[in-house]
Design a protein around this motif. Structure first.
Motif, PDB file in Angstrom:
ATOM      1  N   ARG A   1       0.866  -1.160   0.131  1.00 25.37           N
ATOM      2  CA  ARG A   1      -0.037   0.107  -0.062  1.00 25.37           C
ATOM      3  C   ARG A   1       0.913   1.202  -0.021  1.00 25.37           C
ATOM      4  NH1 ARG A   1      -0.270   2.755   5.076  1.00 25.37           N
ATOM      5  NH2 ARG A   1      -2.027   3.850   4.176  1.00 25.37           N
ATOM      6  N   LEU A   2       0.183   2.286  -0.478  1.00 28.85           N
ATOM      7  CA  LEU A   2       0.787   3.728  -0.480  1.00 28.85           C
ATOM      8  C   LEU A   2       1.054   4.154   0.917  1.00 28.85           C
ATOM      9  CD1 LEU A   2       2.009   6.124  -1.813  1.00 28.85           C
ATOM     10  CD2 LEU A   2      -0.294   7.228  -1.902  1.00 28.85           C
ATOM     11  N   VAL A   3       2.309   4.528   1.210  1.00 30.48           N
ATOM     12  CA  VAL A   3       2.660   5.236   2.591  1.00 30.48           C
ATOM     13  C   VAL A   3       2.960   6.678   2.204  1.00 30.48           C
ATOM     14  CG1 VAL A   3       3.588   5.098   4.773  1.00 30.48           C
ATOM     15  CG2 VAL A   3       3.388   3.123   3.415  1.00 30.48           C
ATOM     16  N   THR A   4       2.414   7.610   2.734  1.00 27.12           N
ATOM     17  CA  THR A   4       2.724   9.058   2.512  1.00 27.12           C
ATOM     18  C   THR A   4       3.760   9.338   3.046  1.00 27.12           C
ATOM     19  OG1 THR A   4       1.360   9.979   4.053  1.00 27.12           O
ATOM     20  CG2 THR A   4       0.118   9.439   2.089  1.00 27.12           C
ATOM     21  N   LYS A   5       4.491  10.822   2.395  1.00 30.11           N
ATOM     22  CA  LYS A   5       5.607  11.083   3.198  1.00 30.11           C
ATOM     23  C   LYS A   5       5.206  11.662   4.606  1.00 30.11           C
ATOM     24  CE  LYS A   5       7.895  12.324  -0.890  1.00 30.11           C
ATOM     25  NZ  LYS A   5       8.306  13.785  -1.782  1.00 30.11           N
ATOM     26  N   ALA A   6       4.008  12.031   4.849  1.00 28.76           N
ATOM     27  CA  ALA A   6       3.685  12.619   6.031  1.00 28.76           C
ATOM     28  C   ALA A   6       3.676  11.321   6.884  1.00 28.76           C
ATOM     29  CB  ALA A   6       2.260  13.251   6.162  1.00 28.76           C
TER      30      ALA A   6
ATOM     31  N   PHE B   1       8.971  21.523   2.214  1.00 26.53           N
ATOM     32  CA  PHE B   1      10.078  21.519   1.556  1.00 26.53           C
ATOM     33  C   PHE B   1      11.110  20.640   2.140  1.00 26.53           C
ATOM     34  CE2 PHE B   1       8.737  26.123   0.886  1.00 26.53           C
ATOM     35  CZ  PHE B   1       8.060  25.806  -0.531  1.00 26.53           C
ATOM     36  N   ASP B   2      10.697  19.752   2.987  1.00 26.24           N
ATOM     37  CA  ASP B   2      11.594  18.693   3.710  1.00 26.24           C
ATOM     38  C   ASP B   2      11.880  17.794   2.759  1.00 26.24           C
ATOM     39  OD1 ASP B   2      13.100  16.871   5.296  1.00 26.24           O
ATOM     40  OD2 ASP B   2      11.759  17.243   7.043  1.00 26.24           O
ATOM     41  N   ARG B   3      13.280  17.445   2.441  1.00 25.09           N
ATOM     42  CA  ARG B   3      13.404  16.432   1.406  1.00 25.09           C
ATOM     43  C   ARG B   3      14.319  14.942   1.965  1.00 25.09           C
ATOM     44  NH1 ARG B   3      17.554  18.231  -2.979  1.00 25.09           N
ATOM     45  NH2 ARG B   3      17.050  16.180  -3.798  1.00 25.09           N
ATOM     46  N   SER B   4      14.051  15.241   3.539  1.00 24.54           N
ATOM     47  CA  SER B   4      14.769  14.035   4.312  1.00 24.54           C
ATOM     48  C   SER B   4      14.313  12.724   3.750  1.00 24.54           C
ATOM     49  CB  SER B   4      14.501  14.216   5.819  1.00 24.54           C
ATOM     50  OG  SER B   4      14.873  15.478   6.246  1.00 24.54           O
ATOM     51  N   ILE B   5      12.868  12.449   3.618  1.00 27.44           N
ATOM     52  CA  ILE B   5      12.454  11.261   3.295  1.00 27.44           C
ATOM     53  C   ILE B   5      13.017  10.845   1.954  1.00 27.44           C
ATOM     54  CG2 ILE B   5      10.327  10.076   2.738  1.00 27.44           C
ATOM     55  CD1 ILE B   5      10.536  10.472   5.576  1.00 27.44           C
TER      56      ILE B   5
END
Length: 230
Positions: free
Chosen positions: A173-178, A192-196
């Motif tokens: 399943r899709l897991v969102t960045k949040a 604008f957080d690119r950590s993930i």
């Protein structure tokens, strides 16, 4: 057990203030004010986590991190200049677990440190700890903090381990960045957080080194990631 923090910054006054706050908040603290002594102290196995400033003379925080990751998986929280995305992304790519932009509040720093340590040392759900996660070619043992892919051991940073674990728990399943930020990094996803993205890129490279040609992590543009079950 009281966690031990190594604070690394050439700003002696700032480090002193942070150390005083962290000691009052239940941490043991040590300090280093240059890169060479920071590397030696971090590799002494006397500390649980390192807070590392990027901007230091002679041996920068980025070079310190590079040397540490060649020999150790000790968690590292980077202090970066606010808005300096280049150092932030480079630090994550080299294996930093998280970052905090300067100037930061001691309270936020303490919260980030505790979040990282909680992720690295989760409380076992039962005497034997949580069961292994098995998806496709991967096996991950949460209690042991170890993982394999296609029969090969995976060397993951703390953040990478938790992200892969979350994707394996939600396989198919899709897991969102949040969701990934909250569950794996222990903090809300900032704008604008690119950590993930940086951590996922590193995980992909490590999986490909174990199983050439395989790319089990699917990107859903603008939303998040999905680990395939095959």
């Amino acid at each position: 057990m009281i966690p031990s923090v190594l604070l690394v910054d050439d700003d002696v006054e700032l480090v002193g203030l942070l150390a005083d706050y962290l000691r009052q908040d239940g941490f043991r603290t040590s300090m280093a004010h240059d890169g060479e002594s920071a590397v030696a102290a971090a590799l002494s196995q006397q500390h649980d986590i390192v807070v590392l400033d990027v901007m230091m003379p002679r041996l920068t925080g980025i070079e310190v991190l590079r040397r540490l990751r060649a020999q150790s998986r000790i968690p590292v929280l980077m202090l970066t200049a606010r808005g300096d995305d280049i150092d932030r992304v480079l630090g994550l790519e080299l294996g930093a677990d998280d970052y905090v932009p300067k100037p930061c509040s001691p309270r936020e720093l303490a919260a980030r440190l505790r979040a990282i340590l909680r992720r690295l040392h989760p409380v076992a759900e039962e005497a034997g700890g949580p069961p292994a996660l098995r998806v496709g070619a991967g096996v991950l043992w949460p209690a042991r903090r170890s993982a394999e892919w296609a029969g090969q051991p995976l060397s993951l940073t703390g953040a990478e381990f938790n992200l892969l674990a979350e994707l394996m728990r939600q396989a198919g399943r899709l897991v969102t960045k949040a969701e990934l930020s909250e569950r794996a990094l222990g903090r809300p996803l900032a704008r604008f957080d690119r950590s993930i993205d940086v951590h996922i890129s590193a995980i992909r490279q490590k999986l490909a080194s174990c199983q050439p040609g395989a790319d089990p992590i699917r990107t859903v543009r603008g939303m998040g990631y999905q680990l395939t079950r095959d």
